[in-house]
Scaffold this active site. Sequence first.
Site, PDB file in Angstrom:
ATOM      1  N   LYS A 184       0.895  -1.174   0.000  1.00 50.78           N
ATOM      2  CA  LYS A 184       0.000   0.000   0.000  1.00 50.78           C
ATOM      3  C   LYS A 184       0.932   1.224   0.000  1.00 50.78           C
ATOM      4  CE  LYS A 184      -1.697   3.051   1.891  1.00 50.78           C
ATOM      5  NZ  LYS A 184      -1.479   4.481   1.459  1.00 50.78           N
ATOM      6  N   GLY A 223      -4.462   3.528  -2.203  1.00 50.18           N
ATOM      7  CA  GLY A 223      -5.572   3.981  -1.365  1.00 50.18           C
ATOM      8  C   GLY A 223      -5.094   4.848  -0.220  1.00 50.18           C
ATOM      9  N   GLY A 277      -4.355   6.042   3.675  1.00 49.03           N
ATOM     10  CA  GLY A 277      -3.775   5.379   4.840  1.00 49.03           C
ATOM     11  C   GLY A 277      -4.807   4.861   5.824  1.00 49.03           C
ATOM     12  N   PRO A 278      -5.726   5.737   6.295  1.00 49.48           N
ATOM     13  CA  PRO A 278      -6.671   5.269   7.318  1.00 49.48           C
ATOM     14  C   PRO A 278      -7.689   4.250   6.798  1.00 49.48           C
ATOM     15  CG  PRO A 278      -6.491   7.677   7.296  1.00 49.48           C
ATOM     16  CD  PRO A 278      -5.789   7.181   6.076  1.00 49.48           C
ATOM     17  N   GLY A 294      -4.566   1.382   4.167  1.00 47.58           N
ATOM     18  CA  GLY A 294      -3.393   1.113   5.014  1.00 47.58           C
ATOM     19  C   GLY A 294      -3.800   0.409   6.288  1.00 47.58           C
ATOM     20  N   GLU A 325       9.998   1.929  10.349  1.00 47.36           N
ATOM     21  CA  GLU A 325      11.023   2.930  10.031  1.00 47.36           C
ATOM     22  C   GLU A 325      10.345   4.279  10.176  1.00 47.36           C
ATOM     23  OE1 GLU A 325      14.148   2.436   9.375  1.00 47.36           O
ATOM     24  OE2 GLU A 325      14.100   0.265   9.105  1.00 47.36           O
ATOM     25  N   CYS A 380      14.148  11.203   6.048  1.00 53.12           N
ATOM     26  CA  CYS A 380      14.018  10.883   7.479  1.00 53.12           C
ATOM     27  C   CYS A 380      15.373  10.883   8.176  1.00 53.12           C
ATOM     28  CB  CYS A 380      13.288   9.563   7.670  1.00 53.12           C
ATOM     29  SG  CYS A 380      13.879   8.269   6.599  1.00 53.12           S
ATOM     30  N   GLU A 407      10.544  16.561  14.137  1.00 51.33           N
ATOM     31  CA  GLU A 407      10.901  16.388  12.729  1.00 51.33           C
ATOM     32  C   GLU A 407      10.074  17.355  11.883  1.00 51.33           C
ATOM     33  OE1 GLU A 407       9.776  12.680  10.649  1.00 51.33           O
ATOM     34  OE2 GLU A 407      11.877  12.586  10.044  1.00 51.33           O
TER      35      GLU A 407
END
Length: 462
Positions: free
Chosen positions: A170, A201, A203-204, A207, A245, A279, A369
């Site tokens: 995903k 699609g 995430g909520p 995912g 990660e 990241c 971040e």
Amino acid sequence: MKAHDGMYIAGAWRPASTGDTIPVVNPADEEVIAHVPAGTAEDVDAAVRAARAALPAWSATPPAERAVKIGAVRDGLIARKDEIAATVTAELGAPLPFSEAVHAGVPIMVAGSYADLAATYPFEEKVGNSTVYAEPVGVVGAITPWNYPLHQIVAKVAPALAAGCTVVLKPAEDTPLTAQLFAEITHEAGLPAGVFNLVTGLGPVAGQALAGHDDVDLVSFTGSTAVGKQIGATAGAAVKRVALELGGKSANVILPSADLAKAVNVGVANVMANSGQTCSAWTRMLVHTSRYEEAVELARKAAAKYGDRIGPVVSAKQQARVRGYIERGVEEGARLVAGGPEAPREQGYFVSPTVFADVTPGMTIAQEEIFGPVLSLIRYEDEADAETIANGTVYGLAGAVWAGDDAEAVAFARRLQTGQVDINGGSFNPLAPFGGYKQSGVGRELGAHGLAEYLQTKSLQF
Ligand code: NAD
């Protein structure tokens, strides 16, 4: 841009369960360039069933034959590298030369490394009176972000395939076209149906359905710490393997004996690359008080050189978030020496390359971040102070140490709570384990350590 209007499941592009779509926006000009299907739990379920059905044959395929297929994927990445670079530039906004060198180039290296490792990895070893077999974990649910869209896909899919696992991917909703291109490449490489499956699609929705699916054996996630915590909790409750990660706030520690100009210039370039959306970026530059003002001036000059050369950030949401952090830095009393919160262009999601001086370790911009082209210069008094500041965030993903000689830098690097440290500008190694200490994550990617994540052991005693 050409987009598929279906999901790649069981070796074919299948109609999605609903007609709902997600627009893909070019962040450089804000134009909608394509639409991709918005997958649902039903699509995820179909993909997981395909991956489960393909697992017995793929896991029983000799590693040398799996290596040949991964090599064919690598060859497909090489054959279509220009198309890959153009697609990443269109949906992420990275300047084309950076897309060619990094977004298209690094996945070729990583896929190649797993073609080699699949052929050479010791899947069987003797331990005393036991034979220990390394067997695939099973069906992998891979959830990836948009910042290095193809690298993050290949860094999960290639080792999973090498291990004998099957995969449902995903990808991030901002960069699904690169993922569709990758699915085409796996198809052309002749991967058996169901070994690799793609569900685009949100995430909520998609995912979350993948992360919580009962028939997924391992979830490998790269993205924000907030979502990672949720996925870790879901996986823990189901006693399911998980690799995370997550974010970073890495320190670039410049010791007094270092070549200051080199350390500052490389440090600024590291933060500005990919518009700061990395990241592992060294977003905190730690400089000894005796050379601090000199470093600030070097960083100001280096940032000014970037001007318009960095691309936009990925979306309006990220642009607003990054500009919000820059405003916060000013409010909390940091000294703006380059850039600022104003958008440098009317159109596109651009952010000015920004450098802050007089940042103190407790400030928001020194702790959270930002994921944009924003560097914070922090002053330290002595090595103990530098160590405390460097280790003083919840993160520990990467970092750098500069000193007059490597031995001095190594001695300091050993005191850092972080998964990777570049010594005096050491270069990226696609075989070295990559992953975080503390809240930067759980597990490692790349090289043999990345392959081991997708294996479980079975010991037979004689
Ligand atoms: P995100 O964590 O929301 O998205 C990453 C992936 O997770 C995407 O594929 C997304 O669709 C999916 N996802 C989102 N919510 C989910 C859920 N509830 N269940 C399952 N999957 C879900 O990250 P983002 O919103 O794209 O970026 C926000 C911040 O995350 C960035 O500003 C940055 O700090 C961080 N980030 C880190 C990395 C990294 O490599 N460590 C990469 C991208 C973003």
